[in-house]
Enzyme design. Sequence first.
Site, PDB file in Angstrom:
ATOM      1  N   GLN A  95       0.677  -1.177  -0.068  1.00 41.83           N
ATOM      2  CA  GLN A  95      -0.107  -0.070  -0.252  1.00 41.83           C
ATOM      3  C   GLN A  95       0.624   1.315   0.022  1.00 41.83           C
ATOM      4  O   GLN A  95       0.294   2.271  -0.083  1.00 41.83           O
ATOM      5  CB  GLN A  95      -0.921  -0.028   1.355  1.00 41.83           C
ATOM      6  CG  GLN A  95      -1.694  -1.206   1.348  1.00 41.83           C
ATOM      7  CD  GLN A  95      -2.402  -1.344   2.720  1.00 41.83           C
ATOM      8  OE1 GLN A  95      -3.275  -0.623   3.069  1.00 41.83           O
ATOM      9  NE2 GLN A  95      -1.767  -1.977   3.610  1.00 41.83           N
ATOM     10  N   HIS A 113      -1.575   1.417  -4.181  1.00 41.72           N
ATOM     11  CA  HIS A 113      -2.017   2.715  -4.081  1.00 41.72           C
ATOM     12  C   HIS A 113      -1.423   3.637  -4.748  1.00 41.72           C
ATOM     13  O   HIS A 113      -1.238   4.928  -4.399  1.00 41.72           O
ATOM     14  CB  HIS A 113      -2.020   3.032  -2.431  1.00 41.72           C
ATOM     15  CG  HIS A 113      -3.127   2.389  -1.608  1.00 41.72           C
ATOM     16  ND1 HIS A 113      -3.178   2.182  -0.187  1.00 41.72           N
ATOM     17  CD2 HIS A 113      -4.233   1.529  -1.937  1.00 41.72           C
ATOM     18  CE1 HIS A 113      -4.265   1.734   0.029  1.00 41.72           C
ATOM     19  NE2 HIS A 113      -4.885   1.200  -0.959  1.00 41.72           N
ATOM     20  N   CYS A 142      -1.035  18.235 -18.533  1.00 37.16           N
ATOM     21  CA  CYS A 142      -1.151  16.568 -19.281  1.00 37.16           C
ATOM     22  C   CYS A 142      -0.677  17.073 -20.760  1.00 37.16           C
ATOM     23  O   CYS A 142      -1.214  18.105 -21.453  1.00 37.16           O
ATOM     24  CB  CYS A 142      -2.738  16.230 -19.351  1.00 37.16           C
ATOM     25  SG  CYS A 142      -2.923  14.857 -20.145  1.00 37.16           S
TER      26      CYS A 142
HETATM   27  C1  BJW Z   1       4.717  -0.943  12.206  1.00 36.19           C
HETATM   28  C2  BJW Z   1       6.173  -0.295  12.511  1.00 36.19           C
HETATM   29  C3  BJW Z   1       7.099  -1.015  12.267  1.00 36.19           C
HETATM   30  C4  BJW Z   1       4.342   1.023  13.219  1.00 36.19           C
HETATM   31  N1  BJW Z   1       7.226  -2.276  11.589  1.00 36.19           N
HETATM   32  N2  BJW Z   1       4.856  -2.102  11.736  1.00 36.19           N
HETATM   33  C5  BJW Z   1     -16.560   1.735   5.208  1.00 36.19           C
HETATM   34  C6  BJW Z   1     -16.360   0.195   5.217  1.00 36.19           C
HETATM   35  C7  BJW Z   1     -15.331  -0.376   4.240  1.00 36.19           C
HETATM   36  C8  BJW Z   1     -14.813   0.506   3.190  1.00 36.19           C
HETATM   37  C9  BJW Z   1     -15.184   1.594   3.230  1.00 36.19           C
HETATM   38  C10 BJW Z   1     -16.214   2.205   4.266  1.00 36.19           C
HETATM   39  N3  BJW Z   1     -16.130   3.616   4.083  1.00 36.19           N
HETATM   40  C11 BJW Z   1     -15.216   3.991   2.880  1.00 36.19           C
HETATM   41  C12 BJW Z   1     -14.653   2.895   2.401  1.00 36.19           C
HETATM   42  C13 BJW Z   1     -13.682   2.635   1.317  1.00 36.19           C
HETATM   43  C14 BJW Z   1     -12.355   3.316   1.696  1.00 36.19           C
HETATM   44  C15 BJW Z   1     -11.847   2.779   3.110  1.00 36.19           C
HETATM   45  O1  BJW Z   1     -11.309   1.640   3.173  1.00 36.19           O
HETATM   46  N4  BJW Z   1     -12.110   3.721   3.892  1.00 36.19           N
HETATM   47  C16 BJW Z   1     -11.793   3.107   5.469  1.00 36.19           C
HETATM   48  C17 BJW Z   1     -11.010   4.529   6.030  1.00 36.19           C
HETATM   49  C18 BJW Z   1     -12.993   2.528   6.207  1.00 36.19           C
HETATM   50  N5  BJW Z   1     -11.527   2.780   0.852  1.00 36.19           N
HETATM   51  C19 BJW Z   1     -11.326   3.432  -0.233  1.00 36.19           C
HETATM   52  O2  BJW Z   1     -11.877   4.411  -0.771  1.00 36.19           O
HETATM   53  C20 BJW Z   1     -10.469   2.575  -1.400  1.00 36.19           C
HETATM   54  N6  BJW Z   1     -11.138   2.389  -2.491  1.00 36.19           N
HETATM   55  C21 BJW Z   1     -12.249   1.592  -2.770  1.00 36.19           C
HETATM   56  O3  BJW Z   1     -12.602   1.094  -1.784  1.00 36.19           O
HETATM   57  O4  BJW Z   1     -12.669   1.409  -4.137  1.00 36.19           O
HETATM   58  C22 BJW Z   1     -13.764   0.762  -4.294  1.00 36.19           C
HETATM   59  C23 BJW Z   1     -13.545  -0.956  -4.220  1.00 36.19           C
HETATM   60  C24 BJW Z   1     -14.193  -1.973  -3.727  1.00 36.19           C
HETATM   61  C25 BJW Z   1     -13.784  -3.336  -4.104  1.00 36.19           C
HETATM   62  C26 BJW Z   1     -12.660  -3.428  -4.716  1.00 36.19           C
HETATM   63  C27 BJW Z   1     -11.874  -2.465  -5.130  1.00 36.19           C
HETATM   64  C28 BJW Z   1     -12.324  -1.136  -5.039  1.00 36.19           C
HETATM   65  C29 BJW Z   1      -9.330   3.390  -1.833  1.00 36.19           C
HETATM   66  C30 BJW Z   1      -8.348   3.385  -0.796  1.00 36.19           C
HETATM   67  C31 BJW Z   1      -7.183   4.422  -1.063  1.00 36.19           C
HETATM   68  C32 BJW Z   1      -6.194   4.528   0.339  1.00 36.19           C
HETATM   69  N7  BJW Z   1      -5.380   5.607   0.110  1.00 36.19           N
HETATM   70  C33 BJW Z   1      -4.370   6.036   1.121  1.00 36.19           C
HETATM   71  C34 BJW Z   1      -3.564   7.638   0.754  1.00 36.19           C
HETATM   72  C35 BJW Z   1      -3.098   7.424  -0.581  1.00 36.19           C
HETATM   73  C36 BJW Z   1      -1.447   7.039  -0.384  1.00 36.19           C
HETATM   74  C37 BJW Z   1      -0.866   7.945   0.660  1.00 36.19           C
HETATM   75  O5  BJW Z   1      -1.090   9.275   0.667  1.00 36.19           O
HETATM   76  O6  BJW Z   1       0.042   7.452   1.261  1.00 36.19           O
HETATM   77  O7  BJW Z   1      -3.402   5.189   1.489  1.00 36.19           O
HETATM   78  S1  BJW Z   1      -5.170   6.223   2.764  1.00 36.19           S
HETATM   79  C38 BJW Z   1      -3.818   5.702   3.773  1.00 36.19           C
HETATM   80  O8  BJW Z   1      -4.224   4.310   4.241  1.00 36.19           O
HETATM   81  C39 BJW Z   1      -2.787   5.205   2.445  1.00 36.19           C
HETATM   82  C40 BJW Z   1      -2.268   4.003   3.122  1.00 36.19           C
HETATM   83  O9  BJW Z   1      -1.739   2.934   2.057  1.00 36.19           O
HETATM   84  C41 BJW Z   1      -3.653   3.279   3.652  1.00 36.19           C
HETATM   85  C42 BJW Z   1      -3.303   2.353   4.780  1.00 36.19           C
HETATM   86  O10 BJW Z   1      -2.628   2.733   5.775  1.00 36.19           O
HETATM   87  P1  BJW Z   1      -1.462   1.528   6.573  1.00 36.19           P
HETATM   88  O11 BJW Z   1      -0.396   1.545   5.517  1.00 36.19           O
HETATM   89  O12 BJW Z   1      -2.264   0.455   7.085  1.00 36.19           O
HETATM   90  O13 BJW Z   1      -0.724   2.655   7.561  1.00 36.19           O
HETATM   91  P2  BJW Z   1      -1.262   3.127   9.076  1.00 36.19           P
HETATM   92  O14 BJW Z   1      -0.634   4.123   9.426  1.00 36.19           O
HETATM   93  O15 BJW Z   1      -2.855   2.843   9.120  1.00 36.19           O
HETATM   94  O16 BJW Z   1      -0.834   1.773  10.055  1.00 36.19           O
HETATM   95  C43 BJW Z   1       0.575   1.606   9.938  1.00 36.19           C
HETATM   96  C44 BJW Z   1       0.567   0.193  10.837  1.00 36.19           C
HETATM   97  O17 BJW Z   1       2.313  -0.018  11.190  1.00 36.19           O
HETATM   98  C45 BJW Z   1       0.082   0.284  12.463  1.00 36.19           C
HETATM   99  O18 BJW Z   1      -0.437  -0.819  12.548  1.00 36.19           O
HETATM  100  C46 BJW Z   1       1.255   0.537  13.235  1.00 36.19           C
HETATM  101  O19 BJW Z   1       1.400  -0.335  14.604  1.00 36.19           O
HETATM  102  C47 BJW Z   1       2.375  -0.395  12.354  1.00 36.19           C
HETATM  103  N8  BJW Z   1       3.880   0.004  12.529  1.00 36.19           N
HETATM  104  N9  BJW Z   1       5.747   0.827  13.192  1.00 36.19           N
HETATM  105  C48 BJW Z   1       6.071  -2.639  11.425  1.00 36.19           C
HETATM  106  N10 BJW Z   1       8.575  -0.628  12.839  1.00 36.19           N
END
Ligand code: BJW
Length: 235
Positions: A95, A113, A142
């Site tokens: 991601q 992502h 673009c």
């Molecule tokens: C360590 C550590 C160490 C610390 N070692 N670990 C309600 C229910 C279900 C879904 C939805 C809903 N409402 C809305 C939605 C959909 C939405 C969603 O999921 N929202 C939620 C907030 C609920 N999703 C979307 O909109 C996605 N699209 C979509 O669903 O389209 C429809 C579809 C359906 C079916 C199939 C296909 C498509 C798009 C999601 C886009 C996410 N974009 C982002 C931002 C862009 C990238 C960026 O700017 O960086 O991506 S959001 C952000 O979160 C980013 C990340 O990639 C993503 C995940 O975060 P991640 O990587 O898990 O980071 P953290 O900070 O949350 O966690 C870090 C972890 O590391 C922690 O656990 C720490 O403990 C740990 N850690 N040190 C190992 N040393």
Amino acid sequence: MPPLAPTDHVFVLSGAGLSKGSGIPTFRDAGGLWEGHDPMEVATPEAWQADADLVRRFYDARRLNVERCAPNPGHDALARLQQALGPDRVSLVTQNIDGLLSIAGAPEVIEMHGSLRWLRCEHDEGHPHVLVRGTQDPERRCGECPGRLRPAIVWFGEIPLHMDRIEAALQRADWFVSVGTSGIVYPAAGLVRFARHIGARTIEVNPEPTGGGFDQVIAAPSEDALPALVDEWLG
Ligand code: BJW
């Protein structure tokens, strides 16, 4: 950890925690406001429409930081695993948008992502993408239409990239390894359920485990845990 069988397929899903040891803050780090904004609100198409300058500055700042960072031993270990067993047996789905797994030498990384290194047309994802280093030139448009160039990142409400490849790889998984992700954002967060459904053995590597029902939890930073896991698997 049980050994890998000779034909086992390992599917690794990584998130921001994998790059924490490289000095890149996780997405939801405590107090993680950026210029007073919640990153969850900046990473949206609505934010781009309302204030493109703000969104550009957010990604410019992150790109500049990432360009100063290097892969950590967690990235190196995953790259080593994929080099040793090949992309047919090791799928690396991330991601993260920082490119550090590829810089570490992983031959095939699926960036679901998007990537900080690329810009794309705000109107049509099919128009040619443009490589970017440092800060983005806000005037550049673009090449095929008057659209502005935006970061080639998947924002909330947009469909993640390469979902067909991800599903195909997941169907072959004997092992599902979740590394450094909070499991909050879908569809990435739902992949482990599918892996469990097809009988894959599930492992979480996270110093703050998510309680996601994994078969095995390694409660340690990935920069410490992954080199040991990969050493064990590669013997
Ligand atoms: C360590 C550590 C160490 C610390 N070692 N670990 C309600 C229910 C279900 C879904 C939805 C809903 N409402 C809305 C939605 C959909 C939405 C969603 O999921 N929202 C939620 C907030 C609920 N999703 C979307 O909109 C996605 N699209 C979509 O669903 O389209 C429809 C579809 C359906 C079916 C199939 C296909 C498509 C798009 C999601 C886009 C996410 N974009 C982002 C931002 C862009 C990238 C960026 O700017 O960086 O991506 S959001 C952000 O979160 C980013 C990340 O990639 C993503 C995940 O975060 P991640 O990587 O898990 O980071 P953290 O900070 O949350 O966690 C870090 C972890 O590391 C922690 O656990 C720490 O403990 C740990 N850690 N040190 C190992 N040393």
